[in-house]
Design a protein around this motif. Structure first.
Motif, PDB file in Angstrom:
ATOM      1  N   LEU A  49      33.262  33.425 114.232  1.00  0.00           N
ATOM      2  CA  LEU A  49      34.460  34.235 114.388  1.00  0.00           C
ATOM      3  C   LEU A  49      35.634  33.752 113.549  1.00  0.00           C
ATOM      4  O   LEU A  49      36.464  34.560 113.142  1.00  0.00           O
ATOM      5  CB  LEU A  49      34.898  34.271 115.854  1.00  0.00           C
ATOM      6  CG  LEU A  49      33.836  34.601 116.903  1.00  0.00           C
ATOM      7  CD1 LEU A  49      34.472  34.669 118.275  1.00  0.00           C
ATOM      8  CD2 LEU A  49      33.112  35.889 116.571  1.00  0.00           C
ATOM      9  N   GLY A  50      35.752  32.427 113.337  1.00  0.00           N
ATOM     10  CA  GLY A  50      36.903  31.928 112.603  1.00  0.00           C
ATOM     11  C   GLY A  50      36.898  30.432 112.424  1.00  0.00           C
ATOM     12  O   GLY A  50      36.004  29.739 112.910  1.00  0.00           O
ATOM     13  N   THR A  51      37.949  29.942 111.724  1.00  0.00           N
ATOM     14  CA  THR A  51      38.044  28.527 111.373  1.00  0.00           C
ATOM     15  C   THR A  51      39.480  28.022 111.476  1.00  0.00           C
ATOM     16  O   THR A  51      40.438  28.795 111.369  1.00  0.00           O
ATOM     17  CB  THR A  51      37.597  28.287 109.912  1.00  0.00           C
ATOM     18  OG1 THR A  51      38.527  28.926 109.017  1.00  0.00           O
ATOM     19  CG2 THR A  51      36.210  28.804 109.644  1.00  0.00           C
TER      20      THR A  51
ATOM     21  N   PHE B 254      41.510  30.976 109.661  1.00  0.00           N
ATOM     22  CA  PHE B 254      40.962  32.256 109.235  1.00  0.00           C
ATOM     23  C   PHE B 254      40.164  32.853 110.377  1.00  0.00           C
ATOM     24  O   PHE B 254      39.387  32.153 111.033  1.00  0.00           O
ATOM     25  CB  PHE B 254      40.037  32.080 108.017  1.00  0.00           C
ATOM     26  CG  PHE B 254      39.445  33.390 107.547  1.00  0.00           C
ATOM     27  CD1 PHE B 254      40.130  34.189 106.656  1.00  0.00           C
ATOM     28  CD2 PHE B 254      38.220  33.835 108.034  1.00  0.00           C
ATOM     29  CE1 PHE B 254      39.604  35.413 106.248  1.00  0.00           C
ATOM     30  CE2 PHE B 254      37.690  35.055 107.630  1.00  0.00           C
ATOM     31  CZ  PHE B 254      38.377  35.842 106.731  1.00  0.00           C
ATOM     32  N   VAL B 255      40.346  34.145 110.615  1.00  0.00           N
ATOM     33  CA  VAL B 255      39.563  34.855 111.625  1.00  0.00           C
ATOM     34  C   VAL B 255      38.873  36.036 110.946  1.00  0.00           C
ATOM     35  O   VAL B 255      39.503  36.794 110.202  1.00  0.00           O
ATOM     36  CB  VAL B 255      40.442  35.339 112.799  1.00  0.00           C
ATOM     37  CG1 VAL B 255      39.623  36.161 113.792  1.00  0.00           C
ATOM     38  CG2 VAL B 255      41.085  34.144 113.504  1.00  0.00           C
TER      39      VAL B 255
ATOM     40  N   TRP C 265      34.380  33.394 102.938  1.00  0.00           N
ATOM     41  CA  TRP C 265      35.607  33.920 103.530  1.00  0.00           C
ATOM     42  C   TRP C 265      36.841  33.294 102.893  1.00  0.00           C
ATOM     43  O   TRP C 265      37.786  33.965 102.522  1.00  0.00           O
ATOM     44  CB  TRP C 265      35.656  33.627 105.028  1.00  0.00           C
ATOM     45  CG  TRP C 265      34.847  34.512 105.908  1.00  0.00           C
ATOM     46  CD1 TRP C 265      34.263  35.714 105.611  1.00  0.00           C
ATOM     47  CD2 TRP C 265      34.548  34.253 107.286  1.00  0.00           C
ATOM     48  NE1 TRP C 265      33.628  36.203 106.725  1.00  0.00           N
ATOM     49  CE2 TRP C 265      33.780  35.342 107.749  1.00  0.00           C
ATOM     50  CE3 TRP C 265      34.845  33.209 108.154  1.00  0.00           C
ATOM     51  CZ2 TRP C 265      33.310  35.413 109.059  1.00  0.00           C
ATOM     52  CZ3 TRP C 265      34.383  33.282 109.454  1.00  0.00           C
ATOM     53  CH2 TRP C 265      33.627  34.381 109.903  1.00  0.00           C
ATOM     54  N   HIS C 266      36.846  31.956 102.832  1.00  0.00           N
ATOM     55  CA  HIS C 266      38.013  31.244 102.329  1.00  0.00           C
ATOM     56  C   HIS C 266      38.273  31.549 100.861  1.00  0.00           C
ATOM     57  O   HIS C 266      39.432  31.685 100.453  1.00  0.00           O
ATOM     58  CB  HIS C 266      37.861  29.742 102.558  1.00  0.00           C
ATOM     59  CG  HIS C 266      37.953  29.340 103.987  1.00  0.00           C
ATOM     60  ND1 HIS C 266      37.994  28.027 104.387  1.00  0.00           N
ATOM     61  CD2 HIS C 266      38.002  30.063 105.146  1.00  0.00           C
ATOM     62  CE1 HIS C 266      38.078  27.952 105.713  1.00  0.00           C
ATOM     63  NE2 HIS C 266      38.075  29.185 106.191  1.00  0.00           N
ATOM     64  N   GLN C 267      37.206  31.668 100.071  1.00  0.00           N
ATOM     65  CA  GLN C 267      37.382  32.000  98.660  1.00  0.00           C
ATOM     66  C   GLN C 267      37.991  33.395  98.513  1.00  0.00           C
ATOM     67  O   GLN C 267      38.904  33.603  97.712  1.00  0.00           O
ATOM     68  CB  GLN C 267      36.054  31.912  97.899  1.00  0.00           C
ATOM     69  CG  GLN C 267      36.156  32.223  96.421  1.00  0.00           C
ATOM     70  CD  GLN C 267      36.988  31.225  95.634  1.00  0.00           C
ATOM     71  OE1 GLN C 267      37.141  30.078  96.049  1.00  0.00           O
ATOM     72  NE2 GLN C 267      37.523  31.647  94.509  1.00  0.00           N
ATOM     73  N   ALA C 268      37.516  34.341  99.302  1.00  0.00           N
ATOM     74  CA  ALA C 268      38.047  35.706  99.238  1.00  0.00           C
ATOM     75  C   ALA C 268      39.514  35.745  99.674  1.00  0.00           C
ATOM     76  O   ALA C 268      40.326  36.459  99.083  1.00  0.00           O
ATOM     77  CB  ALA C 268      37.211  36.643 100.099  1.00  0.00           C
ATOM     78  N   GLU C 269      39.860  34.955 100.679  1.00  0.00           N
ATOM     79  CA  GLU C 269      41.218  34.978 101.228  1.00  0.00           C
ATOM     80  C   GLU C 269      42.217  34.183 100.392  1.00  0.00           C
ATOM     81  O   GLU C 269      43.352  34.611 100.203  1.00  0.00           O
ATOM     82  CB  GLU C 269      41.191  34.420 102.662  1.00  0.00           C
ATOM     83  CG  GLU C 269      42.484  34.567 103.412  1.00  0.00           C
ATOM     84  CD  GLU C 269      42.756  35.974 103.929  1.00  0.00           C
ATOM     85  OE1 GLU C 269      43.872  36.205 104.403  1.00  0.00           O
ATOM     86  OE2 GLU C 269      41.864  36.848 103.869  1.00  0.00           O
ATOM     87  N   TRP C 270      41.808  33.004  99.920  1.00  0.00           N
ATOM     88  CA  TRP C 270      42.756  32.092  99.283  1.00  0.00           C
ATOM     89  C   TRP C 270      42.346  31.641  97.881  1.00  0.00           C
ATOM     90  O   TRP C 270      42.930  30.704  97.338  1.00  0.00           O
ATOM     91  CB  TRP C 270      42.967  30.857 100.151  1.00  0.00           C
ATOM     92  CG  TRP C 270      43.476  31.186 101.515  1.00  0.00           C
ATOM     93  CD1 TRP C 270      44.633  31.839 101.826  1.00  0.00           C
ATOM     94  CD2 TRP C 270      42.844  30.888 102.763  1.00  0.00           C
ATOM     95  NE1 TRP C 270      44.763  31.966 103.188  1.00  0.00           N
ATOM     96  CE2 TRP C 270      43.676  31.387 103.798  1.00  0.00           C
ATOM     97  CE3 TRP C 270      41.676  30.228 103.124  1.00  0.00           C
ATOM     98  CZ2 TRP C 270      43.358  31.255 105.140  1.00  0.00           C
ATOM     99  CZ3 TRP C 270      41.361  30.097 104.459  1.00  0.00           C
ATOM    100  CH2 TRP C 270      42.192  30.614 105.459  1.00  0.00           C
TER     101      TRP C 270
END
Length: 154
Positions: free
Chosen positions: A63-65, A87-88, A20-25
């Motif tokens: 669900l998120g971090t 991140f959600v 998730w984090h790689q895709a977002e940031w």
């Protein structure tokens, strides 16, 4: 029912979080990979108060971090500590998950006597203002726009 727990209690979620984090940031860390994020996330498993990551779960669903870290902008080494990695999962947005995660990190900081706490966001200034955060500055950071913010605890 949504629970917010320390990632150290559920490390099996690290691969999903890293993806998730790689895709977002990922654009903030050119050359970074999901694998390097997985390795870096192991620092959250020490049980330390900083760095610490909190995750929102509903049963086995992630669900998120949100995290509490020493530093999140290398252009501001004088500022510490930071709320980071909020991140959600898109399927759970607009349901209060992000606000609950941010409030959890804020409460942990307050308990530890930390004030102020900092964050930067590319596009969620209004969300953070609704939770009591104050604008500091708009900056160009690693090729993108960033809003630097802080909150004080009494």
């Amino acid at each position: 029912m949504i629970d917010i727990i320390n990632l150290a209690k559920a490390p099996e979620h690290i691969p999903q979080i890293a993806a998730w984090h790689q895709a977002e940031w990922g654009y903030l860390n050119p050359g970074g990979t999901v694998e390097t994020r997985i390795e870096r996330m192991k620092r959250y498993l020490s049980g330390a108060k900083i760095p610490a990551m909190y995750i929102a779960v509903d049963g086995s669903a992630l669900l998120g971090t949100a995290a509490l870290v020493d530093s999140d902008m290398d252009s501001h080494p004088e500022l510490s500590p930071w709320l980071a990695s909020v991140f959600v999962n898109p399927d759970y947005r607009k349901r209060g998950v992000g606000a609950a995660l941010v409030k959890k990190v804020m409460e942990e900081a307050r308990i530890q006597g930390i004030s102020p706490l900092y964050l930067f966001t590319p596009d969620q200034q209004r969300f953070y203002e609704s939770l009591g955060w104050e604008f500091i500055a708009h900056e160009n950071y690693r090729g993108g726009n960033a809003t630097l913010m802080k909150i004080h605890f009494k």
